[in-house]
Scaffold this active site. Structure first.
Site, mmCIF file in Angstrom:
data_model
loop_
_atom_site.group_PDB
_atom_site.id
_atom_site.type_symbol
_atom_site.label_atom_id
_atom_site.label_comp_id
_atom_site.label_asym_id
_atom_site.label_seq_id
_atom_site.Cartn_x
_atom_site.Cartn_y
_atom_site.Cartn_z
ATOM 1 N N ALA A 18 -34.585 49.747 -16.572
ATOM 2 C CA ALA A 18 -35.733 49.031 -16.020
ATOM 3 C C ALA A 18 -35.565 47.558 -16.354
ATOM 4 O O ALA A 18 -34.881 47.203 -17.323
ATOM 5 C CB ALA A 18 -37.021 49.577 -16.633
ATOM 6 N N GLY A 67 -33.618 53.434 -17.602
ATOM 7 C CA GLY A 67 -34.024 53.830 -16.251
ATOM 8 C C GLY A 67 -32.842 54.089 -15.329
ATOM 9 O O GLY A 67 -32.965 54.851 -14.364
HETATM 10 N N1 CAA Z 1 -33.357 44.116 -17.600
HETATM 11 C C1 CAA Z 1 -33.278 42.812 -17.226
HETATM 12 N N2 CAA Z 1 -32.122 42.126 -17.235
HETATM 13 C C2 CAA Z 1 -30.997 42.774 -17.628
HETATM 14 C C3 CAA Z 1 -31.019 44.117 -18.034
HETATM 15 C C4 CAA Z 1 -32.260 44.794 -17.994
HETATM 16 N N3 CAA Z 1 -32.367 46.099 -18.314
HETATM 17 N N4 CAA Z 1 -29.768 44.470 -18.379
HETATM 18 C C5 CAA Z 1 -28.988 43.410 -18.206
HETATM 19 N N5 CAA Z 1 -29.737 42.360 -17.752
HETATM 20 C C6 CAA Z 1 -29.288 41.002 -17.430
HETATM 21 C C7 CAA Z 1 -28.998 40.219 -18.679
HETATM 22 O O1 CAA Z 1 -30.191 39.700 -19.220
HETATM 23 C C8 CAA Z 1 -28.058 39.156 -18.174
HETATM 24 O O2 CAA Z 1 -28.819 38.181 -17.495
HETATM 25 P P1 CAA Z 1 -28.524 36.593 -17.763
HETATM 26 O O3 CAA Z 1 -27.137 36.393 -17.247
HETATM 27 O O4 CAA Z 1 -29.578 35.928 -16.946
HETATM 28 O O5 CAA Z 1 -28.624 36.388 -19.223
HETATM 29 C C9 CAA Z 1 -27.250 39.901 -17.117
HETATM 30 O O6 CAA Z 1 -28.029 41.063 -16.762
HETATM 31 C C10 CAA Z 1 -25.903 40.385 -17.635
HETATM 32 O O7 CAA Z 1 -26.132 41.164 -18.803
HETATM 33 P P2 CAA Z 1 -25.386 40.892 -20.211
HETATM 34 O O8 CAA Z 1 -24.999 39.459 -20.320
HETATM 35 O O9 CAA Z 1 -26.245 41.450 -21.293
HETATM 36 O O10 CAA Z 1 -24.066 41.778 -19.993
HETATM 37 P P3 CAA Z 1 -23.155 42.452 -21.111
HETATM 38 O O11 CAA Z 1 -21.952 42.954 -20.408
HETATM 39 O O12 CAA Z 1 -22.986 41.536 -22.271
HETATM 40 O O13 CAA Z 1 -24.016 43.703 -21.664
HETATM 41 C C11 CAA Z 1 -25.411 45.667 -21.424
HETATM 42 C C12 CAA Z 1 -24.302 44.797 -20.826
HETATM 43 C C13 CAA Z 1 -24.925 46.364 -22.698
HETATM 44 C C14 CAA Z 1 -25.743 46.713 -20.368
HETATM 45 C C15 CAA Z 1 -26.643 44.795 -21.753
HETATM 46 O O14 CAA Z 1 -26.963 44.016 -20.614
HETATM 47 C C16 CAA Z 1 -27.871 45.579 -22.128
HETATM 48 O O15 CAA Z 1 -27.984 46.061 -23.231
HETATM 49 N N6 CAA Z 1 -28.864 45.700 -21.200
HETATM 50 C C17 CAA Z 1 -30.131 46.350 -21.460
HETATM 51 C C18 CAA Z 1 -29.976 47.854 -21.514
HETATM 52 C C19 CAA Z 1 -31.313 48.489 -21.819
HETATM 53 O O16 CAA Z 1 -31.900 48.299 -22.864
HETATM 54 N N7 CAA Z 1 -31.814 49.306 -20.872
HETATM 55 C C20 CAA Z 1 -33.065 50.019 -21.030
HETATM 56 C C21 CAA Z 1 -34.188 49.262 -20.377
HETATM 57 S S1 CAA Z 1 -35.776 49.962 -20.757
HETATM 58 C C22 CAA Z 1 -35.992 51.198 -19.605
HETATM 59 O O17 CAA Z 1 -35.123 51.475 -18.806
HETATM 60 C C23 CAA Z 1 -37.304 51.932 -19.664
HETATM 61 C C24 CAA Z 1 -37.339 53.204 -18.878
HETATM 62 O O18 CAA Z 1 -37.232 54.277 -19.414
HETATM 63 C C25 CAA Z 1 -37.566 53.186 -17.417
#
Ligand code: CAA
Length: 258
Positions: free
Chosen positions: A66, A109
């Site tokens: 999400a 998500g």
């Molecule tokens: N929401 C919003 N933006 C996100 C995102 C997310 N879930 N995941 C990645 N992005 C964005 C980052 O903020 C970044 O944006 P900027 O360039 O503007 O800074 C861009 O995507 C690229 O991401 P990273 O620079 O972080 O890429 P990476 O290769 O270094 O890392 C990753 C990849 C490990 C997937 C890392 O992005 C990450 O940990 N993302 C979040 C994962 C997460 O916590 N997901 C769960 C969300 S909560 C949920 O889903 C609730 C539910 O049950 C429905």
């Protein structure tokens, strides 16, 4: 077909392909993307020239969850009044089979959307996880329920409490993923399988999907009852007559989806 801002749609033969397309945010699932995804799926579901659907993302990410930036300031009353995330389950009311072709990250998500599909095929470098715990929250789109019924309590509890990701190979071993392909071949292979599925009698395919998915919700005797009634119902279709006649005549069946 319609165009959408956050997903790409194309039709390959009888297969509808929906590609999540918010590359800057690793396909983070904001409300606009979820609306587009649901609409694209509903359009394919209604289209008689489509028999199966593939949902995929990019090689780097199926979906990183999400959209954290969109939801970070939400308050409980807003979430509750608008029933936040309830509309995501639209995916599960699609009646044609959906294969999730997962390359890269399927987190939070993203993993939950993949699990709402009927089948998951993974690229060999895919990673699955429910990292919500690291953000001070919990899975909210089926992670605690679907993941547990798919991989069992031990693996689900481990993933959800630690937030650790698992590899495609671990996900296949645990029963989350049906098949693994080299990343660059994944989408074509998923379309190939979907083409095979779409060549079969659509009503039978839909009944099979419905019965298997119900097995996760019903008791054994209720599930067997449903299965038997649906099995019997297939004898009302032209395709059952054609399928069995073709076998007896040693020729390929020509299904008309009636
Ligand atoms: N929401 C919003 N933006 C996100 C995102 C997310 N879930 N995941 C990645 N992005 C964005 C980052 O903020 C970044 O944006 P900027 O360039 O503007 O800074 C861009 O995507 C690229 O991401 P990273 O620079 O972080 O890429 P990476 O290769 O270094 O890392 C990753 C990849 C490990 C997937 C890392 O992005 C990450 O940990 N993302 C979040 C994962 C997460 O916590 N997901 C769960 C969300 S909560 C949920 O889903 C609730 C539910 O049950 C429905």
């Amino acid at each position: 077909s319609a165009t959408y801002e956050n997903v790409l749609v194309e039709q390959r033969g009888r297969v509808g392909v929906v590609t999540l397309n918010r590359p800057k945010a690793l396909n983070a699932l904001n409300s606009a993307l979820m609306k587009d995804l649901n609409e694209a799926l509903r359009a394919f579901d209604k289209d008689d020239s489509v028999g199966a659907i593939v949902v995929t993302g990019s090689e780097k990410a199926f979906a990183a969850g999400a959209d954290i930036k969109e939801m970070k300031d939400l308050e409980f009353v807003q979430c509750y009044k608008n029933n936040f995330l309830a509309d995501w389950t639209g995916i599960t009311s699609i009646r044609k089979p959906i294969i999730a072709a997962v390359n890269g990250f399927a987190l939070g998500g993203g993993c939950e959307v993949a699990m709402m599909c009927d089948l998951i095929y993974a690229g060999d470098k895919a990673k699955f996880g429910q990292p919500e715990i690291k953000l001070g929250t919990i899975p909210g789109a089926g992670g605690t329920q679907r993941l547990t019924s798919l991989v069992g309590k031990a693996k689900a509890m481990d993933m959800i409490l630690t937030g650790d990701m698992i590899t495609a190979q671990e996900a296949e071993k645990a029963g989350l993923v049906a098949r693994i392909y080299p990343a660059e071949k994944l989408v074509d292979e998923a379309v190939k399988s979907a083409t095979v599925i779409a060549s079969y009698s659509l009503p039978s395919v839909q009944m099979a999907k419905e019965a298997v998915n119900k097995s996760l919700e019903l008791s054994l005797s209720e599930g067997l009852h449903l299965e038997r009634r649906l099995f019997q119902a297939t004898f009302a279709t032209k395709d059952q007559k054609e399928g069995m006649k073709a076998f007896a005549e040693k020729r390929a069946a020509n299904f008309t989806h009636e």
